[in-house]
Design a protein around this motif. Structure first.
Motif, PDB file in Angstrom:
ATOM      1  N   THR A   1      -6.331   2.188  -3.270  1.00  0.00           N
ATOM      2  CA  THR A   1      -5.221   2.204  -4.228  1.00  0.00           C
ATOM      3  C   THR A   1      -5.611   1.540  -5.542  1.00  0.00           C
ATOM      4  O   THR A   1      -5.182   1.984  -6.608  1.00  0.00           O
ATOM      5  CB  THR A   1      -3.949   1.552  -3.643  1.00  0.00           C
TER       6      THR A   1
ATOM      7  N   ARG B   1       0.844  -1.205   0.000  1.00  0.00           N
ATOM      8  CA  ARG B   1       0.000   0.000   0.000  1.00  0.00           C
ATOM      9  C   ARG B   1       0.876   1.250   0.000  1.00  0.00           C
ATOM     10  O   ARG B   1       0.594   2.220  -0.712  1.00  0.00           O
ATOM     11  CB  ARG B   1      -0.937   0.028   1.221  1.00  0.00           C
TER      12      ARG B   1
ATOM     13  N   MET C   1      -3.809   7.134   5.422  1.00  0.00           N
ATOM     14  CA  MET C   1      -3.059   6.988   4.162  1.00  0.00           C
ATOM     15  C   MET C   1      -2.203   8.213   3.894  1.00  0.00           C
ATOM     16  O   MET C   1      -1.059   8.081   3.446  1.00  0.00           O
ATOM     17  CB  MET C   1      -4.012   6.746   2.994  1.00  0.00           C
TER      18      MET C   1
ATOM     19  N   ARG D   1       0.774   7.941   5.724  1.00  0.00           N
ATOM     20  CA  ARG D   1       1.432   6.662   5.445  1.00  0.00           C
ATOM     21  C   ARG D   1       1.510   5.812   6.725  1.00  0.00           C
ATOM     22  O   ARG D   1       2.495   5.156   7.007  1.00  0.00           O
ATOM     23  CB  ARG D   1       2.825   6.841   4.850  1.00  0.00           C
TER      24      ARG D   1
ATOM     25  N   PHE E   1       0.155   2.694   8.334  1.00  0.00           N
ATOM     26  CA  PHE E   1      -0.497   1.436   8.006  1.00  0.00           C
ATOM     27  C   PHE E   1      -0.526   0.488   9.198  1.00  0.00           C
ATOM     28  O   PHE E   1      -0.543  -0.718   9.048  1.00  0.00           O
ATOM     29  CB  PHE E   1       0.207   0.777   6.809  1.00  0.00           C
TER      30      PHE E   1
ATOM     31  N   LEU F   1       0.894   4.052  -3.106  1.00  0.00           N
ATOM     32  CA  LEU F   1       0.676   5.485  -2.884  1.00  0.00           C
ATOM     33  C   LEU F   1       1.863   6.306  -3.366  1.00  0.00           C
ATOM     34  O   LEU F   1       1.691   7.363  -3.984  1.00  0.00           O
ATOM     35  CB  LEU F   1       0.394   5.767  -1.406  1.00  0.00           C
TER      36      LEU F   1
ATOM     37  N   PHE G   1      -7.610   0.591   2.473  1.00  0.00           N
ATOM     38  CA  PHE G   1      -6.423   1.088   1.763  1.00  0.00           C
ATOM     39  C   PHE G   1      -6.266   0.387   0.415  1.00  0.00           C
ATOM     40  O   PHE G   1      -5.981   1.013  -0.598  1.00  0.00           O
ATOM     41  CB  PHE G   1      -5.155   0.859   2.594  1.00  0.00           C
TER      42      PHE G   1
END
Length: 193
Positions: A162, A82, A144, A147, A149, A86, A158
């Motif tokens: 994406t 993920r 997100m 960043r 996670f 991004l 997420f």
């Protein structure tokens, strides 16, 4: 020498798309196995679909090296993927603003829901608007953007985000690496029964 995930210095010559390789120098090799290997194939395929052949892109080699190094020895690969998706979206200019509503300019609120409008950005949902697959919780969008996670409950959100955000960049043709993941999951299920 020309193995996956091996950094090499190449020299070639030629005027058309067909070049002649003149030298190869091995720099560094990273060994991926198991789930990380499949993730490496996915990373390679995303880059091949997102970037035109010969297109220069500042930061892409460093991003690639970082994600492959991170995948080496990682058991939890989903947060790594993920993060990579991004970052790739940001490098290519396809990442929507995760912090603001495009219609009002207001900051994303953690207690609100937002719809992702393809190639435009996020729009806050009104109470009378239905929540669909292209809708996301403000708290997930904030995570997100940072960043972050670390919250497992947001990982499916997420992934959905994406995938939707990548569509304009890579198109709708199925990724072969996703099919490998599916086959691997089926094989593991059969072997564990």
């Amino acid at each position: 020498m020309l193995q996956p995930f091996t950094r090499v210095w190449l020299s070639w010559r030629g005027r058309s798309e067909l070049k002649t390789l003149t030298s190869v120098e091995l720099s560094r090799s990273i060994r991926l196995s198991g789930q990380s290997l499949y993730c490496g194939f996915y990373v390679n395929e995303l880059i091949m679909r997102a970037v035109l052949p010969g297109q220069p892109m500042d930061g892409l080699p460093e991003l690639y090296e970082k994600v492959i190094e991170t995948l080496q020895g990682k058991e939890e690969v989903e947060p790594v993927l993920r993060w990579f998706e991004l970052e790739l979206l940001e490098l290519t200019g396809y990442l929507p603003d995760l912090e603001h509503d495009i219609t009002t300019g207001q900051a994303v609120q953690s207690d609100a829901d937002y719809r992702l409008l393809s190639e435009q950005g996020l729009v806050r949902l009104n109470d009378d608007m239905p929540v669909k697959a292209d809708c996301f919780a403000g708290a997930a969008l904030q995570a997100m953007a940072a960043r972050d996670f670390t919250r497992d409950r947001w990982l499916p959100s997420f992934k959905r985000f994406t995938r939707l955000a990548l569509l304009p960049l890579i198109g709708e043709k199925p990724l072969q690496s996703r099919e490998l993941f599916t086959r691997m999951d089926r094989r593991d299920t059969v072997l564990s029964e």
